[in-house]
Enzyme design. Structure first.
Site, PDB file in Angstrom:
ATOM      1  N   LYS A   1      35.674 111.047 126.190  1.00  0.00           N
ATOM      2  CA  LYS A   1      36.317 109.834 125.642  1.00  0.00           C
ATOM      3  C   LYS A   1      37.714 109.609 126.223  1.00  0.00           C
ATOM      4  CE  LYS A   1      39.103 111.795 122.234  1.00  0.00           C
ATOM      5  NZ  LYS A   1      40.486 111.479 121.853  1.00  0.00           N
ATOM      6  N   THR A   2      38.471 110.678 126.518  1.00  0.00           N
ATOM      7  CA  THR A   2      39.807 110.494 127.088  1.00  0.00           C
ATOM      8  C   THR A   2      39.713 109.874 128.477  1.00  0.00           C
ATOM      9  OG1 THR A   2      40.601 112.416 125.849  1.00  0.00           O
ATOM     10  CG2 THR A   2      41.960 111.658 127.680  1.00  0.00           C
TER      11      THR A   2
ATOM     12  N   ASP B   1      43.202 105.366 120.265  1.00  0.00           N
ATOM     13  CA  ASP B   1      42.509 106.650 120.339  1.00  0.00           C
ATOM     14  C   ASP B   1      42.357 107.229 118.930  1.00  0.00           C
ATOM     15  OD1 ASP B   1      41.315 108.876 121.433  1.00  0.00           O
ATOM     16  OD2 ASP B   1      43.177 109.802 122.119  1.00  0.00           O
ATOM     17  N   GLU B   2      41.350 108.085 118.724  1.00  0.00           N
ATOM     18  CA  GLU B   2      41.116 108.787 117.446  1.00  0.00           C
ATOM     19  C   GLU B   2      41.099 107.810 116.258  1.00  0.00           C
ATOM     20  OE1 GLU B   2      40.157 111.688 117.650  1.00  0.00           O
ATOM     21  OE2 GLU B   2      41.239 112.835 119.173  1.00  0.00           O
TER      22      GLU B   2
ATOM     23  N   GLN C   1      33.836 113.330 113.388  1.00  0.00           N
ATOM     24  CA  GLN C   1      34.993 114.218 113.503  1.00  0.00           C
ATOM     25  C   GLN C   1      36.155 113.747 112.631  1.00  0.00           C
ATOM     26  OE1 GLN C   1      35.723 116.112 117.509  1.00  0.00           O
ATOM     27  NE2 GLN C   1      34.443 114.420 118.213  1.00  0.00           N
TER      28      GLN C   1
ATOM     29  N   ARG D   1      33.278 123.130 119.511  1.00  0.00           N
ATOM     30  CA  ARG D   1      34.410 123.630 120.298  1.00  0.00           C
ATOM     31  C   ARG D   1      33.932 124.570 121.401  1.00  0.00           C
ATOM     32  NH1 ARG D   1      36.832 119.874 120.081  1.00  0.00           N
ATOM     33  NH2 ARG D   1      35.018 119.122 118.968  1.00  0.00           N
TER      34      ARG D   1
END
Length: 743
Positions: A65-66, A246-247, A277, A613
């Site tokens: 996504k980044t 973002d987020e 998330q 993770r």
């Protein structure tokens, strides 16, 4: 900024900055580099980068996504020819903002210092600086840090002579909650705590008088500046032609309202987030913001990113099936083109000591195979769980670092409790005396302490002796007399060290002090309770204090190649080759305070974050027994273990307490058991116990513990007594009416 709009913006600084940005759009761009990178994207990522209008990118963990967010920005500049100054990119942390700026500088050879890229608060500050007089501030206003806020509130509490229950921390916490709901003092509705509301009015008046704002005010005041001034709002809405966020799943009510105002007229709104998330509900984030995106922005659409580039197929399968149990989600299934990989290891241990020994053993084995310590991490639900792992790491000389937190024995509340115990043990310990004499606050001010120092020097007394002399001869502060009497009583304590420390914690007022500090205080209280458990293995106070001193000395030795220890919340955004997810037990994870349906979904999202993770290997551990302040208590495996797919699990159980817990000695007795045997699936079965049939006195069968008698049943947890294993708490789906239950 275009020429017709710039005269109406108040800040000359902003004009200068944006002139510099505007000039950059005419040079130094490298479209060939963008095209080359764009071709490496998968189809969903390409669709996201080129999307039109308002769009939500529902980006699963590890789906790039980044990269998509950065290329979207580049696409707008290079392909759509949008001026750099007319794009706003909002991140949640300064680190994320710096990472994005760094990537853009590499892609386009531009300077990013003056771009509208930053956190919600940093961008809101720039907006507020454009017209501070509209919100009662002058140019050059100050932004207070936490300590400054505390000083302002302490002065107000003192002048109001507020009751002792009102502390700086709990008052400021409530004010922050009101601000995060967009409420100025006059907008707070009754019923509420009227004392805190009065303090809110006084606090904001004080900030205006001193030309200051606090951190929450940056968003709050800029939001109200935009909302109450249509001319200003209209100009900024036209100015920001494209907004990238973002987020998005983590925004709170104030951030949401601020963003929605600015984005109402924008050409493009590009939000990246993952409802799976969303793990910060406890600090104000609302998952509803991302779930109702299409309602808030009619005509908007959602693009899911589902191809994961991080984890093995088994890890992704486990994570996807687990999160599929949540109701509040858009719904997507992570997939990968990778093949092979190891199954998720689930290990049950006798107690938390065995758990720590097992994890360290596995870490050493992995290290001996050539995997660096830095590729491994231990993830836990609460920071208090770190103690036993830290102690074992130090004893075994394995380097580690506590990420996003302070090492256990260096935390403030642990240092404070150690201060009390050191003073009890050694009446001449002046440093310990100084640490706890006014912790928590007892009204023993600098003047009283000054007298104690002078008397100690004059008579060559210890600080305690000087305090006792002054209390007797000069009638010093009653609070000091009470404390000195308590210390004498504690020294005469006849019980265990654990009981002594628990008594000090309560009678000193330190427990009440932590209870008045909201969520932070609850976490610190859990740390103290873990500290109390550490005392159980020591016969006297001197041995324990020597033990801690040695640990702190060992900890001072640093190493770059070290195992990471961190909480599940701190792990978000990070990745490791191998992870150890510890303490997966009912009431620990999911946490006992999070068993309502809504909170349980957030706990499951936290489990999903934990699983994703890892790149290569995941180890999940739980203990059949865990030491609490009430003693050794039986525990049962987390329901989240049951929700993992059986085909992706290797389950191993230890049902006996090892006499030699160190990994250097013989292994704990192991028993290989099918995942279906211990974690029974909830399919239809005539032997499966219906909830209404589970009541005290009923006999139920567990495939490991055998037949047990039900003592109680609450919230799917059955408490039973087994002939060989004693009392256990077990999830209802682990039990049946028959020992011949089909697998």
């Amino acid at each position: 900024m275009n020429k017709e709009s710039s005269p109406e913006l108040k800040s000359e600084t902003l004009k200068s900055e944006n002139s510099e940005v505007r000039n950059q759009t005419l040079k130094n761009l490298e479209p060939d580099e963008f095209s080359r990178i764009f071709e490496t994207l998968n189809e969903a990522q390409k669709s996201a980068v080129q999307a039109e209008g308002k769009v939500l990118i529902s980006a699963g963990a590890g789906t790039g996504k980044t990269r998509v967010l950065t290329l979207r920005y580049t696409y707008l500049v290079q392909k759509r020819k949008i001026p750099l100054s007319n794009i706003m990119a909002v991140t949640f942390t300064n680190r994320a903002a710096q990472e994005m700026k760094g990537r853009l500088e590499q892609l386009m050879s531009i300077q990013t210092k003056s771009l509208w890229i930053g956190t919600f608060h940093s961008l809101a500050l720039r907006l507020l600086k454009s017209a501070p007089e509209l919100m009662g501030r002058k140019p050059g206003f100050s932004v207070l840090d936490t300590k400054d806020q505390g000083r302002v509130m302490a002065k107000l509490l003192k002048s109001m002579k507020a009751k002792r229950q009102y502390t700086c921390q709990n008052v400021l916490q409530q004010i922050s909650q009101w601000k995060c709901q967009t409420w100025l003092p006059e907008q707070v509705s009754l019923p509420c705590d009227e004392v805190i509301l009065t303090l809110y009015h006084q606090y904001q008046q004080e900030l205006e008088l001193t030309n200051s704002v606090d951190f929450d005010d940056l968003l709050l005041l800029s939001y109200h500046m935009l909302k109450t001034n249509e001319t200003i709002l209209s100009k900024w809405q036209r100015y920001f032609r494209h907004i990238l966020v973002d987020e998005y799943q983590d925004i709170n009510g104030l951030q949401y309202s601020w963003l929605k105002l600015l984005a109402a007229q924008t050409e493009g709104l590009f939000c990246v987030g993952d409802e799976d998330q969303s793990i910060y509900g406890w600090r104000g984030a609302s998952i509803e913001n991302i779930l109702r995106f299409q309602e808030d922005f009619p005509g908007a659409y959602i693009i899911p990113l589902e191809e994961n580039y991080r984890s093995s197929p088994s890890i992704l399968s486990g994570a996807s099936q687990l999160i599929g149990n949540n109701r509040l989600r858009h719904g997507k299934i992570l997939r990968t083109q990778r093949e092979g990989g190891e199954k998720i290891e689930v290990q049950g241990l006798w107690d938390s000591k065995e758990e720590a020994a097992y994890v360290i053993k596995k870490i050493v084995q992995s290290y001996q195979k050539g995997h660096p310590y830095s590729s491994m991490a231990i993830l836990m639900r609460t920071s208090a769980q770190s103690r036993e792992f830290e102690e074992r790491f130090l004893v075994e000389h394995i380097p580690y670092q506590v990420v996003g937190s302070i090492n256990f024995y260096e935390r403030q509340e642990i240092r404070d409790m150690l201060g009390y115990l050191r003073w009890i043990h050694n009446p001449s310990d002046g440093l310990a005396f100084e640490r706890v004499i006014n912790t928590p606050r007892r009204g023993i001010g600098p003047g009283a302490l000054g007298k104690i120092y002078l008397k100690a020097k004059e008579k060559e007394y210890s600080l305690e002796e000087a305090g006792r002399w002054l209390c007797q001869e000069e009638k010093m502060s009653p609070s000091l007399s009470i404390l000195l009497h308590q210390v004498q009583q504690w020294r005469q304590h006849q019980g265990s060290l654990e009981q002594l420390a628990a008594r000090v914690f309560q009678e000193s007022g330190y427990e009440s002090h932590l209870l008045n500090q909201g969520n932070d205080g609850i976490s610190r209280q859990e740390n103290v309770k873990e500290f109390l458990k550490a005392l159980e293995n020591f016969q006297n106070l001197e041995d324990f204090l020597d033990h801690v001193s040695l640990l702190l000395e060992l900890r001072a030795r640093s190493s770059q190649d070290s195992v990471s220890i961190l909480t599940l919340h701190a792990a978000k955004g990070l990745e490791f080759d191998e992870t150890f997810l510890v303490g997966w037990e009912e009431q620990l994870f999911p946490h006992i305070r999070c068993l309502s349906e809504r909170d349980l979904e957030e706990e499951r999202r936290l489990a999903y974050v934990a699983l994703t993770r890892a790149k290569e290997r995941v180890h999940i551990t739980f203990a059949w027994n865990r030491r609490t302040i009430q003693g050794q208590m039986p525990s049962s495996p987390s329901r989240f273990i049951q929700e993992l797919p059986a085909c992706e699990i290797n389950l191993r159980l230890s049902l006996e307490k090892s006499n030699a817990p160190s990994f250097k000695q013989k292994d704990t007795t192991q028993k290989d058991v099918s995942i279906k045997t211990i974690l029974l699936s909830q399919k239809e079965d005539s032997n499966f116990p219906e909830k209404e049939a589970i009541r005290p006195g009923v006999r139920l069968f567990h495939h490991i513990f055998g037949w047990g008698i039900v003592e109680s049943y609450n919230n799917r947890v059955v408490r039973l007594t087994f002939k060989q294993y004693g009392t256990k708490s077990v999830m209802d789906s682990f039990l049946s009416f028959s020992e011949n239950k089909s697998n």
